[in-house]
Design a protein around this motif. Structure first.
Motif, short mmCIF file in Angstrom:
data_model
loop_
_atom_site.label_atom_id
_atom_site.label_comp_id
_atom_site.label_asym_id
_atom_site.label_seq_id
_atom_site.Cartn_x
_atom_site.Cartn_y
_atom_site.Cartn_z
N THR A 77 -7.44 7.21 -2.97
CA THR A 77 -8.68 6.48 -3.22
C THR A 77 -9.76 7.41 -3.75
OG1 THR A 77 -8.09 4.99 -1.40
CG2 THR A 77 -10.35 4.90 -2.22
N HIS A 130 -6.24 0.33 -5.15
CA HIS A 130 -7.32 1.31 -5.27
C HIS A 130 -8.70 0.66 -5.20
CE1 HIS A 130 -3.83 3.12 -7.52
NE2 HIS A 130 -4.05 4.03 -6.59
N VAL A 161 -9.04 -4.71 4.40
CA VAL A 161 -8.32 -5.15 3.21
C VAL A 161 -7.43 -6.32 3.58
CG1 VAL A 161 -6.56 -4.52 1.50
CG2 VAL A 161 -8.38 -2.90 2.06
N LEU A 163 0.79 -1.21 0.00
CA LEU A 163 0.00 0.00 0.00
C LEU A 163 0.83 1.27 0.00
CD1 LEU A 163 -3.25 -0.53 1.75
CD2 LEU A 163 -2.06 -1.93 0.15
N TYR A 170 -7.36 2.75 10.02
CA TYR A 170 -7.38 3.90 9.11
C TYR A 170 -6.50 5.01 9.68
CZ TYR A 170 -9.13 7.83 6.35
OH TYR A 170 -9.21 8.92 5.53
N ARG A 175 -5.00 5.93 4.31
CA ARG A 175 -5.15 4.56 3.84
C ARG A 175 -5.28 3.63 5.03
NH1 ARG A 175 0.13 2.02 3.87
NH2 ARG A 175 1.72 3.48 4.61
N LEU A 176 -5.43 2.34 4.76
CA LEU A 176 -5.53 1.33 5.79
C LEU A 176 -4.16 0.71 6.04
CD1 LEU A 176 -8.85 -0.40 4.70
CD2 LEU A 176 -8.54 1.18 6.60
N PHE A 178 -13.87 1.60 1.82
CA PHE A 178 -14.29 2.93 2.27
C PHE A 178 -15.77 3.17 1.96
CE2 PHE A 178 -9.74 4.81 1.94
CZ PHE A 178 -9.43 4.21 3.15
N HIS A 236 -9.38 -0.55 -1.53
CA HIS A 236 -9.66 0.58 -0.65
C HIS A 236 -10.99 1.25 -0.99
CE1 HIS A 236 -5.73 0.30 1.15
NE2 HIS A 236 -5.97 1.35 1.89
#
Length: 726
Positions: free
Chosen positions: A476, A493, A511, A232, A308, A312-313, A500, A496
């Motif tokens: 994203t 992408h 994810v 990521l 989060y 991003r995660l 989201f 995510h």
């Protein structure tokens, strides 16, 4: 050869200026960026020549402290005035004003502190040691691999390491070692009389480096769990997504060709000119349980990204969040802390994995529940082998329509953890618009809502690894809403985007990162994992079932497919992966266990060395100070007096006569001792040595009138002060 020694010692100036670069970056990495960081680094480098010059002046030491305090107050007031008065913002603009304020703070504070410390270190060994350890600690703050558990910090360095297939932890360790050696070299070059001082610091520095670089048992597991997160990181840095040595977007259906998404693929494209990358194997999986996934893909989850961070995660570091996986490669059998429910909709699967390349954590089919190291059938071929027991879903999608999402046993913290997402209202609006297209009977069904969002992404997205949305503040959002390259991206992408959108309407999701292998590639007893199988996919939590892969299948693949692996090679590797009679139990080095074994030896050895070094120097110091008691010669009285003065940093300059030194010091008792020593050295024994007992006693009282009590104590405790005697 004097010119040669002077030239070598002159290297300390550029070397010290270069050392200030990592020092300043380490201190301000989390607070300064861009021009502000540049100004801070420049201030640190300029402070070195400024401090050297000030250290050679006759300015009193306490004035440096006073200047530091006053200068800091002035810098603070100037910085506050930039933000307080509207004049600056109206003329320069808000953005430029804030940049100037950050540059002022960075340059001012760094220059003042570094210059003052360098000036004081030039004069006194105590401040030299203080400067030495300040540099060491500041560098370690950023480059220690387990700093606050963030083993991949700084990101710019770990990104570079991963791009070459290297483990960031070891790169960070090598840099830490290099900085330690640089500090030792700086100490050696500072002054010839400080060479013994630097030698005494080397064991301390070695101990500090070992404690800093080697991971602890807890953080080693956290370190090993970080590898999947590299997939990521390109969303911020613009690099290629990768897990270990590759990564790619994987379909749920056979809608598009598979394609490599790692650094090796880029190099292969440049070589063959066709955009065709060469696939290579990473692992072999031997199945002991007959299982065919309903999604037509074996999802080999290595890591789960659920926390989060505002963009991003990432893997969660909160130990209160349950994790259905194994952290790192334990040396003994281990079980996952959180096993999925096995009531219905799941099948228990046993198998064996033979790794051809190093990985950061074991993986099994979907949720790995247990891990057991096994004998390595071919140590020359496989890095490591292990057995796993995992749990995989058996339901088709329509079977989940009667299931609720989430877990009723979760508390508010867990619900928030799995449903928090971007504050951008466009996510919620898009999710609501998609759900509104459902028939009335399904509109309130959470799984139907998630399915509608998945199908929307399936239909509208297109896969390519050439578009990364790396420059966007929210990659994203750039992927989903444009304005450029809308719906064009890769698995990072799409996964995510799905998570989201689901979280925006209260559906818990995360994810999964690992590998996705097509079921059609399985042979009778297993399958092989290649670099083209690396993948990231979204997952839902279904009540009574657990985490379920719910992958996105973009409608079109804009990239060319990678070359397939030779089937003969695959069959050969699978045969080699089977345990033989001569199989060896081989596993990677457990650095935690190794450190536990060698730590007592190293610490004991360093303790002995330090005891001998300090003990020997204290013995020599006491001997030089007291020898005149049993050898009452003027020379030994003079040596004792010189050592007393050297403790306070007073020493005879090069080329200065003993008489001139005594006049400059202006201590009557020392002048008497010096005259007796010179007379004795010249063969004119005109002074009886017994008459020096009184001047020797008076020297301490005369010295106390000029030197503070605290400084005299520090000098007395310094075992290396006699090296300054001349």
């Amino acid at each position: 050869m004097k010119w040669f020694h002077q030239s070598v010692r002159a290297l300390r100036f550029p070397l010290r200026m270069m050392t200030m670069i990592p020092v300043v970056i380490s201190l301000l990495w989390d607070y300064q960026q861009g021009y502000a960081m540049f100004a801070s680094v420049l201030a640190g480098m300029l402070a070195i020549p400024a401090g050297e010059y000030l250290g050679r002046t006759k300015i009193r030491a306490y004035l440096f402290f006073l200047a530091l305090i006053i200068g800091s107050v002035v810098v603070k007031l100037l910085g506050e005035s930039l933000g307080y008065f509207d004049l600056f913002a109206s003329v320069l603009g808000t953005s430029l004003t804030l940049q100037l304020q950050a540059m002022l703070y960075g340059f001012g504070f760094v220059f003042l502190v570094a210059a003052a410390l360098r000036a004081l270190a030039h004069r006194n060994m105590i401040f030299f040691a203080l400067e030495f350890w300040a540099i060491a600690l500041c560098c370690a703050a950023s480059f220690a691999p387990h700093r606050n558990g963030k083993v991949l910090q700084p990101l710019w360095l770990s990104d570079l390491a991963w791009s070459y297939g290297l483990e960031p932890t070891y790169i960070l360790g090598f840099i830490g070692s290099g900085l330690a050696l640089m500090l030792a070299l700086l100490t050696l070059l500072e002054k010839t009389k400080r060479i013994p001082f630097s030698i005494a610091l080397l064991p301390l520095l070695a101990l500090f480096m070992l404690i800093t670089v080697l991971p602890s048992s807890e953080r080693l597991q956290e370190q090993q769990a970080q590898g999947a997160n590299e997939l990521l990181k390109d969303m911020q840095s613009g690099g290629d997504p990768q897990i270990m040595r590759g990564g790619q977007s994987k379909p749920e259906q056979n809608k598009r060709d598979r394609d490599e998404n790692g650094k090796e693929q880029e190099r292969a494209q440049k070589n063959d000119g066709e955009g065709q990358g060469q696939s290579y194997p990473l692992a072999v999986v031997l199945m002991e349980t007959d299982f065919t996934p309903p999604s037509e893909y074996y999802y080999m989850r290595q890591e789960a990204l659920s926390a989060y961070n505002g963009i991003r995660l990432t893997p969660t570091r909160d130990r209160s969040i349950p994790y259905d996986g194994i952290l790192g490669f334990p040396m003994v059998p281990a079980e996952a802390a959180e096993a999925p429910p096995m009531d219905e909709g799941r099948q228990e699967i046993q198998g064996t994995v033979a790794l051809l390349t190093p990985h950061t954590a074991p993986f099994g089919i979907e949720s790995i529940m247990s891990y057991t190291p096994t004998k390595n059938p071919r140590p020359s071929t496989f890095v490591q082998t292990y057995a796993f027991t995992s749990s995989a879903t058996t339901f088709d999608y329509e079977d989940y329509l009667d299931y609720a999402v989430g877990n009723p046993d979760w508390d508010d913290k867990l619900w928030e953890h799995y449903t928090i997402g971007p504050e951008d209202e466009r996510y919620k609006q898009l999710a609501d618009d998609i759900v509104s297209t459902l028939p009335d009977r399904w509109r309130d069904n959470p799984f139907a809502q998630a399915l509608a969002i998945k199908l929307y992404l399936d239909e509208n997205t297109r896969y390519t690894r050439k578009v990364r949305h790396a420059e966007a503040k929210d990659p994203t959002a750039s992927f989903l809403f444009g304005p450029q390259n809308q719906f064009i991206g890769y698995c990072v992408h799409t996964s995510h985007a799905a998570v989201f959108l689901w979280r925006a309407i209260g559906i818990p999701a995360r994810v999964g990162v690992g590998y996705a292998v097509e079921a059609q590639n399985r042979r009778a007893d297993g399958f092989m994992i290649s670099n083209v199988d690396a993948h990231a996919w979204p997952e839902l939590y279904m009540e009574g079932v657990g985490w379920v892969p719910f992958d996105i299948a973009p409608a079109e693949n804009l990239d060319q497919g990678a070359q397939s692996i030779d089937e003969q090679l695959r069959d050969s590797l699978m045969e080699l992966a089977r345990e033989q009679e001569h199989s060896e139990f081989r596993r990677p080095i457990d650095w935690t266990l190794l450190w536990k074994k060698i730590k007592p030896i190293i610490l004991y050895g360093l303790g002995v060395v330090l005891f001998l070094v300090f003990g020997l120097h204290y013995a020599v110091k006491i001997y030089r100070r007291t020898r005149f008691y049993w050898s009452p010669l003027p020379h030994f009285y003079y040596v004792s007096a010189l050592d007393t003065l050297s403790e306070q940093g007073w020493r005879r300059n090069s080329g200065e006569s003993p008489e001139g030194f005594a006049r400059r010091i202006d201590l009557p008792a020392f002048q008497v001792i010096t005259q007796a020593h010179v007379a004795n050295a010249l063969g004119r024994d005109v002074v009886d040595a017994s008459g020096l007992v009184k001047p020797q006693t008076e020297l301490s009282s005369q010295l106390s009138s000029k030197v503070s009590f605290g400084r005299r104590i520090l000098g007395l405790l310094n075992p290396f002060s006699f090296y300054l005697s001349r």
